[in-house]
Design a protein around this motif. Structure first.
Motif, PDB file in Angstrom:
ATOM      1  N   SER A 245      -4.372  13.173  -6.007  1.00 32.58           N
ATOM      2  CA  SER A 245      -3.491  12.699  -4.928  1.00 32.58           C
ATOM      3  C   SER A 245      -2.235  12.099  -5.551  1.00 32.58           C
ATOM      4  CB  SER A 245      -4.199  11.620  -4.109  1.00 32.58           C
ATOM      5  OG  SER A 245      -5.365  12.170  -3.557  1.00 32.58           O
ATOM      6  N   PHE A 246      -1.077  12.575  -5.128  1.00 31.72           N
ATOM      7  CA  PHE A 246       0.146  12.077  -5.759  1.00 31.72           C
ATOM      8  C   PHE A 246       0.624  10.779  -5.118  1.00 31.72           C
ATOM      9  CE2 PHE A 246       4.248  11.932  -7.718  1.00 31.72           C
ATOM     10  CZ  PHE A 246       4.034  12.541  -8.930  1.00 31.72           C
ATOM     11  N   PHE A 247       0.150  10.505  -3.873  1.00 36.31           N
ATOM     12  CA  PHE A 247       0.572   9.284  -3.188  1.00 36.31           C
ATOM     13  C   PHE A 247      -0.647   8.493  -2.742  1.00 36.31           C
ATOM     14  CE2 PHE A 247       3.918  12.455  -2.412  1.00 36.31           C
ATOM     15  CZ  PHE A 247       5.030  11.780  -2.916  1.00 36.31           C
ATOM     16  N   LYS A 248      -0.495   7.156  -2.758  1.00 35.30           N
ATOM     17  CA  LYS A 248      -1.563   6.305  -2.213  1.00 35.30           C
ATOM     18  C   LYS A 248      -1.467   6.343  -0.697  1.00 35.30           C
ATOM     19  CE  LYS A 248      -1.018   3.151  -6.028  1.00 35.30           C
ATOM     20  NZ  LYS A 248      -0.830   1.824  -6.547  1.00 35.30           N
ATOM     21  N   ASN A 249      -2.585   6.105  -0.023  1.00 34.83           N
ATOM     22  CA  ASN A 249      -2.544   5.984   1.432  1.00 34.83           C
ATOM     23  C   ASN A 249      -1.895   4.645   1.767  1.00 34.83           C
ATOM     24  OD1 ASN A 249      -3.875   8.440   2.052  1.00 34.83           O
ATOM     25  ND2 ASN A 249      -5.818   7.502   1.472  1.00 34.83           N
ATOM     26  N   PRO A 250      -0.781   4.639   2.518  1.00 39.24           N
ATOM     27  CA  PRO A 250      -0.121   3.364   2.783  1.00 39.24           C
ATOM     28  C   PRO A 250      -0.961   2.431   3.649  1.00 39.24           C
ATOM     29  CG  PRO A 250       1.160   5.197   3.680  1.00 39.24           C
ATOM     30  CD  PRO A 250      -0.065   5.791   3.077  1.00 39.24           C
ATOM     31  N   VAL A 251      -0.989   1.159   3.258  1.00 36.79           N
ATOM     32  CA  VAL A 251      -1.678   0.143   4.065  1.00 36.79           C
ATOM     33  C   VAL A 251      -0.595  -0.597   4.849  1.00 36.79           C
ATOM     34  CG1 VAL A 251      -3.086  -1.954   3.988  1.00 36.79           C
ATOM     35  CG2 VAL A 251      -3.562  -0.076   2.405  1.00 36.79           C
ATOM     36  N   VAL A 252      -0.698  -0.578   6.185  1.00 31.88           N
ATOM     37  CA  VAL A 252       0.325  -1.209   7.022  1.00 31.88           C
ATOM     38  C   VAL A 252      -0.326  -2.219   7.972  1.00 31.88           C
ATOM     39  CG1 VAL A 252       1.817   0.862   6.957  1.00 31.88           C
ATOM     40  CG2 VAL A 252       0.235   0.555   8.857  1.00 31.88           C
ATOM     41  N   ALA A 282      -1.882   9.316   3.817  1.00 33.25           N
ATOM     42  CA  ALA A 282      -0.561   9.795   3.375  1.00 33.25           C
ATOM     43  C   ALA A 282      -0.424  11.288   3.677  1.00 33.25           C
ATOM     44  CB  ALA A 282      -0.391   9.526   1.881  1.00 33.25           C
ATOM     45  N   ALA A 283      -1.565  12.022   3.597  1.00 31.82           N
ATOM     46  CA  ALA A 283      -1.508  13.472   3.864  1.00 31.82           C
ATOM     47  C   ALA A 283      -1.030  13.729   5.289  1.00 31.82           C
ATOM     48  CB  ALA A 283      -2.891  14.091   3.655  1.00 31.82           C
ATOM     49  N   TRP A 284      -1.469  12.910   6.234  1.00 30.60           N
ATOM     50  CA  TRP A 284      -1.059  13.066   7.638  1.00 30.60           C
ATOM     51  C   TRP A 284       0.451  12.826   7.759  1.00 30.60           C
ATOM     52  CZ3 TRP A 284       1.430  10.658  11.558  1.00 30.60           C
ATOM     53  CH2 TRP A 284       1.207  11.136  12.855  1.00 30.60           C
ATOM     54  N   LEU A 285       0.935  11.778   7.106  1.00 27.68           N
ATOM     55  CA  LEU A 285       2.374  11.455   7.175  1.00 27.68           C
ATOM     56  C   LEU A 285       3.201  12.598   6.577  1.00 27.68           C
ATOM     57  CD1 LEU A 285       2.209   7.712   6.028  1.00 27.68           C
ATOM     58  CD2 LEU A 285       2.748   8.516   8.337  1.00 27.68           C
ATOM     59  N   ILE A 286       2.740  13.137   5.462  1.00 29.63           N
ATOM     60  CA  ILE A 286       3.479  14.205   4.767  1.00 29.63           C
ATOM     61  C   ILE A 286       3.542  15.454   5.655  1.00 29.63           C
ATOM     62  CG2 ILE A 286       3.381  15.783   2.776  1.00 29.63           C
ATOM     63  CD1 ILE A 286       2.197  13.383   1.179  1.00 29.63           C
ATOM     64  N   GLU A 287       2.370  15.834   6.180  1.00 29.38           N
ATOM     65  CA  GLU A 287       2.326  17.043   7.029  1.00 29.38           C
ATOM     66  C   GLU A 287       3.198  16.861   8.265  1.00 29.38           C
ATOM     67  OE1 GLU A 287      -1.833  17.659   7.797  1.00 29.38           O
ATOM     68  OE2 GLU A 287      -2.208  17.967   5.651  1.00 29.38           O
ATOM     69  N   ASN A 288       3.104  15.686   8.893  1.00 28.80           N
ATOM     70  CA  ASN A 288       3.835  15.471  10.137  1.00 28.80           C
ATOM     71  C   ASN A 288       5.314  15.182   9.917  1.00 28.80           C
ATOM     72  OD1 ASN A 288       1.908  15.604  12.596  1.00 28.80           O
ATOM     73  ND2 ASN A 288       0.762  14.691  10.902  1.00 28.80           N
ATOM     74  N   ILE A 292       4.715  21.383   4.721  1.00 27.25           N
ATOM     75  CA  ILE A 292       3.471  22.135   4.880  1.00 27.25           C
ATOM     76  C   ILE A 292       2.810  22.375   3.517  1.00 27.25           C
ATOM     77  CG2 ILE A 292       4.099  23.307   7.042  1.00 27.25           C
ATOM     78  CD1 ILE A 292       4.830  25.757   5.247  1.00 27.25           C
ATOM     79  N   LYS A 293       1.520  22.639   3.550  1.00 27.03           N
ATOM     80  CA  LYS A 293       0.804  22.972   2.311  1.00 27.03           C
ATOM     81  C   LYS A 293       1.466  24.191   1.681  1.00 27.03           C
ATOM     82  CE  LYS A 293      -3.651  21.176   3.788  1.00 27.03           C
ATOM     83  NZ  LYS A 293      -4.699  21.470   4.731  1.00 27.03           N
ATOM     84  N   ILE A 328       9.777  14.369  -0.626  1.00 28.77           N
ATOM     85  CA  ILE A 328       8.689  14.017   0.297  1.00 28.77           C
ATOM     86  C   ILE A 328       8.808  12.540   0.713  1.00 28.77           C
ATOM     87  CG2 ILE A 328       6.174  13.736   0.492  1.00 28.77           C
ATOM     88  CD1 ILE A 328       5.945  16.165  -1.440  1.00 28.77           C
ATOM     89  N   LYS A 329       9.043  11.668  -0.280  1.00 34.06           N
ATOM     90  CA  LYS A 329       9.176  10.236   0.035  1.00 34.06           C
ATOM     91  C   LYS A 329      10.286  10.011   1.040  1.00 34.06           C
ATOM     92  CE  LYS A 329       9.030   6.921  -2.915  1.00 34.06           C
ATOM     93  NZ  LYS A 329       9.089   6.001  -4.031  1.00 34.06           N
ATOM     94  N   HIS A 330      11.418  10.690   0.808  1.00 33.81           N
ATOM     95  CA  HIS A 330      12.584  10.541   1.668  1.00 33.81           C
ATOM     96  C   HIS A 330      12.249  11.034   3.086  1.00 33.81           C
ATOM     97  CE1 HIS A 330      16.820  10.176   2.564  1.00 33.81           C
ATOM     98  NE2 HIS A 330      16.774  11.372   3.129  1.00 33.81           N
ATOM     99  N   GLY A 331      11.614  12.207   3.166  1.00 27.65           N
ATOM    100  CA  GLY A 331      11.281  12.795   4.467  1.00 27.65           C
ATOM    101  C   GLY A 331      10.343  11.904   5.268  1.00 27.65           C
ATOM    102  N   VAL A 332       9.345  11.343   4.589  1.00 33.93           N
ATOM    103  CA  VAL A 332       8.380  10.472   5.283  1.00 33.93           C
ATOM    104  C   VAL A 332       9.069   9.178   5.715  1.00 33.93           C
ATOM    105  CG1 VAL A 332       6.288   9.063   4.929  1.00 33.93           C
ATOM    106  CG2 VAL A 332       6.314  11.465   4.220  1.00 33.93           C
ATOM    107  N   PHE A 333       9.930   8.641   4.851  1.00 33.43           N
ATOM    108  CA  PHE A 333      10.607   7.389   5.190  1.00 33.43           C
ATOM    109  C   PHE A 333      11.555   7.587   6.380  1.00 33.43           C
ATOM    110  CE2 PHE A 333      13.541   3.847   4.882  1.00 33.43           C
ATOM    111  CZ  PHE A 333      12.643   2.793   4.758  1.00 33.43           C
TER     112      PHE A 333
END
Ligand SMILES: Cc1cc2nc3c(=O)[nH]c(=O)nc-3n(C[C@H](O)[C@H](O)[C@H](O)COP(=O)(O)OP(=O)(O)OC[C@H]3O[C@@H](n4cnc5c(N)ncnc54)[C@H](O)[C@@H]3O)c2cc1C
Length: 349
Positions: A245-252, A282-288, A292-293, A328-333
């Motif tokens: 996994s390249f990203f941790k699941n964010p805790v909010v 994080a996978a949900w955030l990236i996909e949405n 895409i995979k 990816i970071k930019h897109g999710v942010f």
């Protein structure tokens, strides 16, 4: 400089020692198989004002294209010792250089419960307490009794208890407050004799239904689920050439979660982590956020089988991986105002 000990090599390509297969050379590189060699190598680093990096299986690592201008010590100290039993607990010590998954197999073969869900995680035993590896509802901190280390600050051996390790989600003192201070030499675990395997994750409960499986069956199921996601290293599977996994699941905070949910106008999957805190996949955030995979940027790509893994599609540079990470970071942010934090360790940047 002519290195002493003589087994220190120079200009060794680190891409060959990482599962991502990316990265330039280490100025100095040595493998050590016992504590004396480890102290000799650390002394060599200190005497020559070199940064010393401890390498395990290289499965949580991104090395820069320029490489590392210091000494890389690959830990190869081996050995597994069944120490004692107390009631339903079996105490086992594994040396840092043991392959983690082989150690899980060893425990499972003896009917010992506690790490079966951590099957298939690449790397070595010594790497597991660093980020408190976890998968399918288990974390290694659930069973660690103590960690024996070489303390680079005092030059002495230290025995840290579970509490002293400061374990949390993907965290410990080893990768936060005391980063680069301790070299893990061995880890002692309490595993449960004839214990029930832990089945809390949907993937696993769906797999078994109402049946209570053995630890061996859970190991097989975990390996099979992980293979489908390319989360087991397999030279024949190009999607497994990753750092996991390249990203941790964010805790909010729950407040933040409600804000995202309102913006999205629908429910978002979460895992509870404590009072007023939730973990968002994080996978949900990236996909949405629209990635895409299989999404590709040069020779770097998102795995075709897992949105959280960035893979080297062949000949990728560290820069290409970083460019993809930033995109990816930019897109999710942009979409969720949530900052994704990378999970692997960065070396030589
Ligand atoms: C396909 C794949 C799937 C993965 N799945 C998971 C998963 O499900 N869950 C999970 O948590 N992780 C997962 N990972 C990440 C990785 O496998 C783990 O973090 C692993 O424990 C790293 O161990 P390593 O020996 O490879 O460490 P390395 O990558 O070599 O090093 C990682 C860090 O640990 C330090 N380190 C390593 N050994 C020592 C030591 N003996 N003493 C001090 N410091 C040390 C290094 O200096 C570095 O900072 C996955 C990776 C891949 C490639």
């Amino acid at each position: 400089m002519s290195p002493d000990p003589a087994y220190i090599r120079q200009n060794v390509l680190l891409s060959e020692y990482t599962t991502l297969g990316v990265g330039g050379p280490a100025r100095f590189f040595a493998e050590c198989s016992d504590e004396n060699e480890l102290t000799d190598l650390i002394r060599f680093g200190q005497a020559n004002s070199l940064e010393v990096f401890i390498l395990g299986g290289g499965s949580n690592l991104l090395v820069s294209d320029a490489g590392f201008d210091g000494l890389v010590v690959k830990l190869g100290i081996r050995g597994i010792e069944m120490c004692s039993t107390n009631g339903d607990k079996c105490r086992i010590t594994a040396s840092a250089g043991e392959n983690w998954d082989e150690f899980v197999e060893f425990a499972v073969a003896r009917g010992l419960a506690g790490i079966e869900c951590l099957s298939g995680i690449p790397g070595l035993v010594g790497g597991t307490p660093i980020q408190n590896v976890g998968a399918y509802g288990e974390e290694v901190s659930d069973v660690v009794v103590s960690v024996r280390c070489f303390d680079r600050k005092t030059g002495r051996i230290a025995l840290l208890s579970n509490v002293e390790c400061g374990f949390a989600y993907r965290k410990s003192i080893f990768n936060v407050s005391e980063r680069d201070r301790y070299v893990v030499i061995s880890v002692t675990y309490d595993l449960t004799i004839d214990g029930s395997p832990k089945i809390v994750y949907k993937d696993l409960s769906e797999h078994f239904g109402d049946r209570r499986p053995s630890v061996a069956e859970v190991r097989e199921a975990v390996l099979s689920i992980r293979r489908k996601k390319s989360m087991v290293i397999d030279p024949a599977d190009p999607n497994s050439r990753s750092a996991g996994s390249f990203f941790k699941n964010p805790v909010v905070s729950s407040f933040e979660y409600e804000r995202i949910k309102m913006k999205e106008g629908r429910d978002i999957p979460t895992f509870p982590v404590g009072p007023d805190l939730v973990k968002i996949p994080a996978a949900w955030l990236i996909e949405n956020a629209g990635f895409i995979k299989g999404f590709r940027l040069g020779n770097a790509a998102i795995s075709e089988n897992h949105s959280l893994a960035l893979v080297n599609r062949g000949g990728a540079t560290a820069k290409e991986i970083i460019d993809l990470m930033n995109l990816i970071k930019h897109g999710v942010f942009e979409r969720y105002s949530v900052e994704l934090v990378p999970e692997p360790v960065f070396l030589g940047f």
